[in-house]
Design an enzyme around this catalytic site. Structure first.
Site, PDB file in Angstrom:
ATOM      1  N   LYS A  93       0.552  -4.626   4.999  1.00  0.00           N
ATOM      2  CA  LYS A  93      -1.012  -3.440   4.861  1.00  0.00           C
ATOM      3  C   LYS A  93      -1.788  -4.715   4.111  1.00  0.00           C
ATOM      4  O   LYS A  93      -2.212  -5.682   4.146  1.00  0.00           O
ATOM      5  CB  LYS A  93      -0.882  -2.694   3.182  1.00  0.00           C
ATOM      6  CG  LYS A  93       0.260  -1.501   3.065  1.00  0.00           C
ATOM      7  CD  LYS A  93       0.220  -0.586   3.830  1.00  0.00           C
ATOM      8  CE  LYS A  93       1.546   0.375   3.826  1.00  0.00           C
ATOM      9  NZ  LYS A  93       1.582   1.252   2.283  1.00  0.00           N
ATOM     10  N   ARG A 136       9.637  -1.552   0.627  1.00  0.00           N
ATOM     11  CA  ARG A 136      10.107  -1.794   1.731  1.00  0.00           C
ATOM     12  C   ARG A 136       9.322  -2.779   3.394  1.00  0.00           C
ATOM     13  O   ARG A 136       8.495  -3.134   2.192  1.00  0.00           O
ATOM     14  CB  ARG A 136       9.113  -0.508   2.269  1.00  0.00           C
ATOM     15  CG  ARG A 136       9.627   0.939   1.484  1.00  0.00           C
ATOM     16  CD  ARG A 136       8.494   2.127   2.243  1.00  0.00           C
ATOM     17  NE  ARG A 136       8.498   2.957   3.646  1.00  0.00           N
ATOM     18  CZ  ARG A 136       8.281   3.057   5.225  1.00  0.00           C
ATOM     19  NH1 ARG A 136       7.008   1.617   4.459  1.00  0.00           N
ATOM     20  NH2 ARG A 136       8.170   2.883   6.051  1.00  0.00           N
TER      21      ARG A 136
END
Length: 257
Positions: free
Chosen positions: A202, A238
């Site tokens: 991210k 994840r």
């Protein structure tokens, strides 16, 4: 949870658009590296992205799902028909970023199939979610949302013991919001359902390293947050770089054992 994006516009740049053979190679590689499940998605949810049609999403994911029959697979979709087809092809989990708000038929598909369900928090929609997101208290508000969606899922016939919850890192959150959610993850764990965390690559990770325009974060930073989240009670991580995450988490588990 290994991430397999069968899209041309993944935020992390790992999209495998219209290349099922490449997606399958990636998925099997992740499983060999220790992924417990692979999450296959055919519609990008990166900030600013637009949706795709049902036919296009099916065209992207069905060949991959067919090639993964018998393997532990999650389908990342908000569409009931995609979920129905995925479950028919052996998917064990439906990972819905809209938390059953996008398609009124999706809850019924999950309930009828008796499969696992992941409910994620998102402020707004992918196209607009990063336009000045604001909260009074991000953790309290995300927790309340997840509790409400969990209750809704159960009323729709989904078994509570099959539901996991995702605070939605990067989905309508600032850098500060994202890290506050991990810092206070114990408050989300207290809801009583497994917590899924997707901080891998991210942009917040790149931004805390000093690049205000970062679009992705490094593998090292991703593993660092994953280990911290694990120590705070996250159940499912994840990850795009599965081997590195598995090794980092195995070492962390050895320390706390």
């Amino acid at each position: 949870m290994g991430v397999v994006n069968v899209t041309p516009d993944s935020f992390s740049g790992d999209g495998l658009y219209l290349r099922p053979e490449a997606a399958l190679a990636e998925a099997y590689g992740m499983l060999e590296c220790g992924a417990a499940i692979v999450d296959v998605g055919g519609e990008s949810t990166r900030p600013g992205s637009n949706g795709v049609s049902l036919d296009e999403e099916l065209r992207r994911v069905v060949p991959v799902l067919e090639g993964l029959r018998g393997e532990p697979v999650s389908i990342d979709t908000a569409k009931a028909e995609v979920a129905r087809r995925a479950v028919e092809l052996g998917a064990e989990m439906v990972n819905d970023v809209t938390a059953l708000r996008g398609d009124p038929d999706l809850a019924g598909v999950v309930a009828d199939a008796g499969c696992y369900l992941c409910l994620m928090h998102m402020l707004g929609k992918p196209r607009t979610m990063q336009e000045d997101p604001r909260y009074g208290d991000v953790v309290s508000e995300v927790k309340a949302f997840l509790e409400e969606r969990l209750a809704f899922a159960v009323t729709e016939g989904v078994r509570e013991e099959l539901v996991c919850l995702d605070p939605g890192i990067g989905f309508g959150k600032t850098v500060e919001h994202n890290f506050e959610l991990v810092r206070r993850l114990d408050e989300l764990v207290a809801v009583g359902r497994p917590i899924v965390l997707g901080f891998s690559r991210k942009s917040s990770l790149g931004k805390i390293m000093g690049d205000p325009n970062a679009r992705v974060g490094s593998t090292a930073a991703s593993v660092g947050v994953a280990v911290t989240a694990y120590e705070r009670g996250a159940t499912i991580l994840r990850a795009h770089d599965v081997r590195e995450h598995v090794e980092g988490l195995r070492a962390a588990a050895a320390v706390v054992a």
